[in-house]
Design a protein around this motif. Structure first.
Motif, PDB file in Angstrom:
ATOM      1  N   GLY A 129       0.835  -1.216   0.000  1.00  0.00           N
ATOM      2  CA  GLY A 129       0.000   0.000   0.000  1.00  0.00           C
ATOM      3  C   GLY A 129       0.854   1.243   0.000  1.00  0.00           C
ATOM      4  N   ALA A 132      -0.495   4.736   0.970  1.00  0.00           N
ATOM      5  CA  ALA A 132      -0.998   4.700   2.348  1.00  0.00           C
ATOM      6  C   ALA A 132       0.160   4.713   3.335  1.00  0.00           C
ATOM      7  CB  ALA A 132      -1.859   3.455   2.541  1.00  0.00           C
TER       8      ALA A 132
ATOM      9  N   GLN B  29     -13.786   7.388  -3.486  1.00  0.00           N
ATOM     10  CA  GLN B  29     -12.527   6.718  -3.103  1.00  0.00           C
ATOM     11  C   GLN B  29     -12.741   5.215  -2.941  1.00  0.00           C
ATOM     12  OE1 GLN B  29      -9.741   8.421  -3.124  1.00  0.00           O
ATOM     13  NE2 GLN B  29     -10.852  10.306  -3.484  1.00  0.00           N
ATOM     14  N   SER B  30     -13.887   4.845  -2.332  1.00  0.00           N
ATOM     15  CA  SER B  30     -14.093   3.406  -2.139  1.00  0.00           C
ATOM     16  C   SER B  30     -14.370   2.723  -3.483  1.00  0.00           C
ATOM     17  CB  SER B  30     -15.206   3.121  -1.132  1.00  0.00           C
ATOM     18  OG  SER B  30     -16.324   3.874  -1.435  1.00  0.00           O
ATOM     19  N   ASP B  33     -10.980   2.045  -4.814  1.00  0.00           N
ATOM     20  CA  ASP B  33     -10.396   0.891  -4.125  1.00  0.00           C
ATOM     21  C   ASP B  33     -10.943  -0.420  -4.672  1.00  0.00           C
ATOM     22  OD1 ASP B  33      -8.940   2.537  -2.578  1.00  0.00           O
ATOM     23  OD2 ASP B  33     -10.254   2.462  -0.827  1.00  0.00           O
ATOM     24  N   ILE B  36      -9.453  -1.198  -8.006  1.00  0.00           N
ATOM     25  CA  ILE B  36      -8.070  -1.668  -7.873  1.00  0.00           C
ATOM     26  C   ILE B  36      -8.050  -3.135  -7.439  1.00  0.00           C
ATOM     27  CG2 ILE B  36      -5.944  -1.378  -6.512  1.00  0.00           C
ATOM     28  CD1 ILE B  36      -6.543   1.669  -6.616  1.00  0.00           C
ATOM     29  N   LYS B  37      -8.985  -3.482  -6.522  1.00  0.00           N
ATOM     30  CA  LYS B  37      -9.063  -4.878  -6.078  1.00  0.00           C
ATOM     31  C   LYS B  37      -9.425  -5.790  -7.245  1.00  0.00           C
ATOM     32  CE  LYS B  37     -10.163  -4.100  -1.297  1.00  0.00           C
ATOM     33  NZ  LYS B  37     -11.269  -3.691  -0.450  1.00  0.00           N
TER      34      LYS B  37
END
Lengths: 279, 207, 369
Positions: A129, A132, B29-30, B33, B36-37
């Motif tokens: 990450g 992050a 943003q989620s 994410d 990306i997953k």
């Protein structure tokens, strides 16, 4: 085939042999050529040299074994400088393939200065990450790295007297072979938390870093093996170390290799012009 | 259908991702994410296809005793051995897999990389000819940079390294930036053409 | 007298305390700024109190050089009060308590309006030229010798009875250079299908491998030669950079292809591939947007597509009017950027003069965060 034609078509194998010879000879008997220390190298050296004793220095290993010949000597030289100045060194990295190199460097240099793990230096390893992690260290080092690379908890490491952030680290160096690398640190650690950054990069990508120097986002830059050799020279001149200087020795090889390439190019051109005149 | 579905998906995802750039809200943003997953998951499945491709290709070569099929045996054995070692003893810092990585992969990679020094010499010797005025200029610039980058150059003249740095940071940088502008615009144009379905080469060239 | 002395020697509190919801973020963050004190202090402390809480909590310590702090440990929608304390040795001076403030996430990043304007403008320009091209207007496109050579290269391979090697770069499918390369691969595959020449496509990325496979299969079908397609010739090797380079070098040395294509994203392996190709005597056509690798390809290959020429290749080879139209749009986009660069540089120079300070507003509009 005339002499001039032969000159223009030297067999590849002879060229390879010539290169091998000029690379190996200086490794066996160093020539100790010392160049002029570049301004950018001096800037980085001075930035670290001016840090008060016991300040934190963050070094990030953002490269892998493939860029090792150029970047690893920089790492060793910076570590020697930092330990000689009694700085507290924190090492981490954004490349998982660089973890072994980060650890090896510390294991090589720390004993030279009788430095104790956990008190004088710490190795945090790698964490997934990227963004992050870089952002997280700006908020809380303890939350981002609850343990070091070996699983020791943050609180049991005497090097950390409290939960530190970038505000407690006056300077950092990113030794970077690409992305993620110094640009990642500039984008997230510097623009948001204002940490001063120096960088070490491969010679081929040094030109890309110049704009960051011009804008003041980078304080000092080590570009390729030449800069690593310069840093070794500065370390030795200041009396910080008498250790073996890998980059300086490799620079001798590089000097001769450049010279051979230039001679070959000149030979090629002589043949080209001689043949053109004949025609 | 085989063509419409990928085109529609590409359009929807393209527009959504472009919008995402302008929306800082946690929902956006989620979403990022999540995507990306998904990319990671798809990559893992694609890797399985890749491994299948390697295995089948080399199996065929061995079966038909084609060319230097002995190398195919080495490939298959190495593939299986590495996978098994990873599966049985894990992938941690002190695992056998790490040992293979540092003692086989790293030196072999470094060897390939070091070939560059030899190839650079032979390529430069073969191709660097002062055929035109421009080529001559390039040749002179390359000599200055090559000398300026090593201590020998400084021994010849201390100004050489400054000149080399100037060449790198001014004319070289200017040219690079020029190319970068073109590349950036090309990237936007190509992305837009793909999102809008004008460019379909990646679907096999059907228009 | 004592009061007077105290008045002169007491540390002044920080003033102009300003608290606001951090703009253009995902919430959970409040920015606090204050006027830096003229006298030297050791540090500033930022204290926070939530609605309904009695005491202030320390939320940040800043060096004396700073005058802004972003508190990113707050809850959205909850009201907070802040104060800043200047510290100098034992002395402390507290600012006034701030106005109430609460954080919230934003739905639009106003700091990216300039990017949005740029994207809309450039997209409109492209669409305009694509629309024009659709109406059948002939657009001039300059010759790109590297692409003119594709036909000749395929023909040569056919005559010699040797294969063609196509390297789609080492990038992932997320690299536009890889997609551009796959577009060219489609065109090359059509030609090899027509000439019945063997096409070898070794891949480094498993996703690129699957897409390359489909692209070639479709290309062979499109020219009516699905029977000539050999799936085993489009294959995955490894994702390790130099292992891939070694494998491709091996293919070059063993199979001796008549033509090598290097199109897409390349790193340090570029010269290792191109120089090995040169030793086998193949015609080599390269194209990449990796600026570092261009010199290597230019030195070792017969033709090199520089930067955006790679993206233009698909339009150039297919002569598809819509694609050619977009190239024209790109050219005008470049013209606009050139103009903006010149104007921007002039504005930047002028803004240094006091009477032209307002130019800074325009310059700020163009800076991207």
């Amino acid at each position: 085939m005339s002499f001039w034609e032969k000159l223009g078509k030297i067999d590849r194998k002879i060229i390879f042999l010539l290169m091998a010879v000029v690379i190996i000879i200086p490794l066996l008997s160093p020539l100790n050529l010392v160049g002029k220390v570049g301004r950018r190298t001096q800037e980085l050296f001075r930035a670290i040299d001016n840090l008060p004793e016991n300040s934190y220095l963050l070094i990030t290993i953002d490269f892998d074994p493939q860029s090792m010949p150029e970047l690893y000597p920089m790492y060793l030289a910076i570590l020697r400088h930092a330990f000689a100045k009694n700085l507290r060194v924190i090492v981490t990295g954004l490349w998982v393939t660089g973890v072994g190199l980060g650890e090896d460097g510390l294991k090589t240099v720390a004993p030279e200065y009788n430095k104790v793990y956990g008190r004088d230096y710490v190795f945090l390893g790698w964490k997934p990450g990227i963004t992050a992690v870089v952002l997280g260290m700006g908020r809380s080092m303890k939350e981002t790295f609850p343990t070091d690379y070996y699983g020791t908890s943050y609180d049991s490491l005497p090097i950390f007297t409290k939960d530190i952030t970038y505000r407690d680290i006056p300077f950092m160096v990113s030794l970077s072979a690409g992305v993620p690398g110094y640009e990642t640190w500039i984008a997230y650690a510097q623009s948001r938390f204002g940490i001063r950054i120096g960088a070490g990069v491969t010679a081929v990508s040094a030109a890309d870093a110049y704009p960051y120097l011009q804008s003041g986002q980078l304080t000092g830059l080590l570009g390729g093996m030449k800069a690593a050799a310069e840093y070794e020279f500065l370390n030795e001149k200041a009396g910080f170390t008498k250790a073996f200087k890998p980059a300086s020795q490799l620079m001798d090889s590089q000097s001769l290799a450049h010279l051979v390439i230039m001679i070959l190019v000149i030979i090629g051109n002589i043949s080209y012009f001689a043949l053109r005149r004949k025609r | 259908m085989a063509r419409t579905l990928p085109l529609a998906l590409c359009f929807i995802m393209g527009v959504l991702m472009a919008c995402q750039f302008f929306i800082p809200h946690p929902l956006s943003q989620s979403f990022l994410d999540l995507i990306i997953k998904w990319v990671r998951i798809i990559s893992a499945f694609a890797l399985a296809l890749g491994v299948r491709s390697v295995t089948l290709r080399h199996y065929e070569r061995i079966k038909r005793r084609k060319g230097e099929w002995g190398f195919s045996v080495v490939t298959i054995v190495s593939l299986l051995a590495t996978a098994l070692i990873g599966l049985i003893w894990g992938v941690g810092a002190k695992s056998y897999l790490r040992l293979i990585f540092s003692n086989i992969m790293v030196p072999l990679g470094a060897t390939m990389f070091s070939i560059l020094a030899f190839y650079m010499a032979s390529a430069a010797y073969r191709a660097f000819r002062a055929r035109t005025k421009e080529a001559t200029l390039l040749l002179i610039a390359s000599f200055i940079v090559m000398l300026g980058m090593v201590p020998i150059g400084t021994a010849i003249s201390p100004r050489l390294s400054d000149l080399a740095e100037w060449l790198l940071s001014v004319p070289n940088m200017a040219a690079k930036r020029g190319i970068m502008f073109g590349v950036a615009l090309g990237v936007i144009a190509t992305s837009l053409k793909i999102i809008l379905g004008i460019e379909r080469g990646w679907l096999g060239g059907r228009r | 007298m004592v009061y007077l002395l105290l008045f002169f020697f007491t540390l002044a509190p920080p003033t102009s305390l300003c608290v606001f919801d951090t703009p253009n973020d995902a919430g959970k963050s409040i920015t606090i700024s204050w006027q830096k004190l003229e006298e030297e202090v050791s540090c500033y402390e930022v204290w926070r109190r939530g609605e309904g809480e009695t005491d202030f909590q320390l939320c940040g310590i800043l060096p004396a050089t700073e005058c802004q702090f972003v508190d990113d440990k707050v809850i959205d929608g909850k009201v907070y009060y802040y104060k800043v304390v200047a510290v100098k040795g034992e002395e402390r001076a507290e600012s006034e308590i701030s106005n109430p403030v609460k954080s919230s996430p934003q739905w639009f990043a106003t700091n990216r309006i300039n990017v949005l304007v740029g994207v809309i403008f450039f997209s409109a320009l492209l669409l305009y030229f694509i629309y024009h091209a659709r109406k059948g207007k002939k657009l001039f496109i300059r010759r790109i010798s590297g692409l003119d050579a594709v036909e000749e290269a395929v023909g040569r391979a056919t005559e010699m009875g040797k294969p063609i090697l196509y390297i789609p770069g080492l990038g992932s499918i997320a690299d536009i250079a890889t997609i551009a390369s796959l577009n060219i691969l489609g065109e090359v595959a059509k030609k090899t299908a027509q000439y019945e020449t063997t096409l070898l496509v070794p891949n480094r990325d498993p996703i690129v491998y699957t897409v390359a496979y489909e692209v070639c299969k479709e290309a062979y079908t499109n020219v009516g030669r699905p029977d000539a397609f050999k799936g085993e010739n489009i294959f995955f090797i490894t994702d390790a950079q130099f292992a891939y380079a070694a494998a491709v070098d091996g293919i070059m040395v063993r199979e001796k292809p008549a033509t090598n294509f290097f199109m897409g994203m390349f790193w340090a392996e570029s010269l290792i591939l191109a120089e090995t190709g040169a030793t086998t005597g193949a015609i080599q056509i390269a194209g990449t947007d990796a600026v570092h690798q261009l010199p290597f390809f230019i030195t070792a290959c017969d033709y090199t597509l520089i930067g955006e020429e790679l993206y233009a290749a698909s339009a150039y080879l297919s002569k598809e009017p819509l694609l050619v139209g977009s190239l024209k749009g790109q050219d005008y986009g470049k013209l606009v950027i050139l103009f903006l660069l010149l104007v921007g540089s002039c504005f930047l120079l002028l803004s240094a003069l006091p009477q032209f300070r307002f130019f800074q507003v325009i310059i700020r509009f163009f800076s991207v965060s």
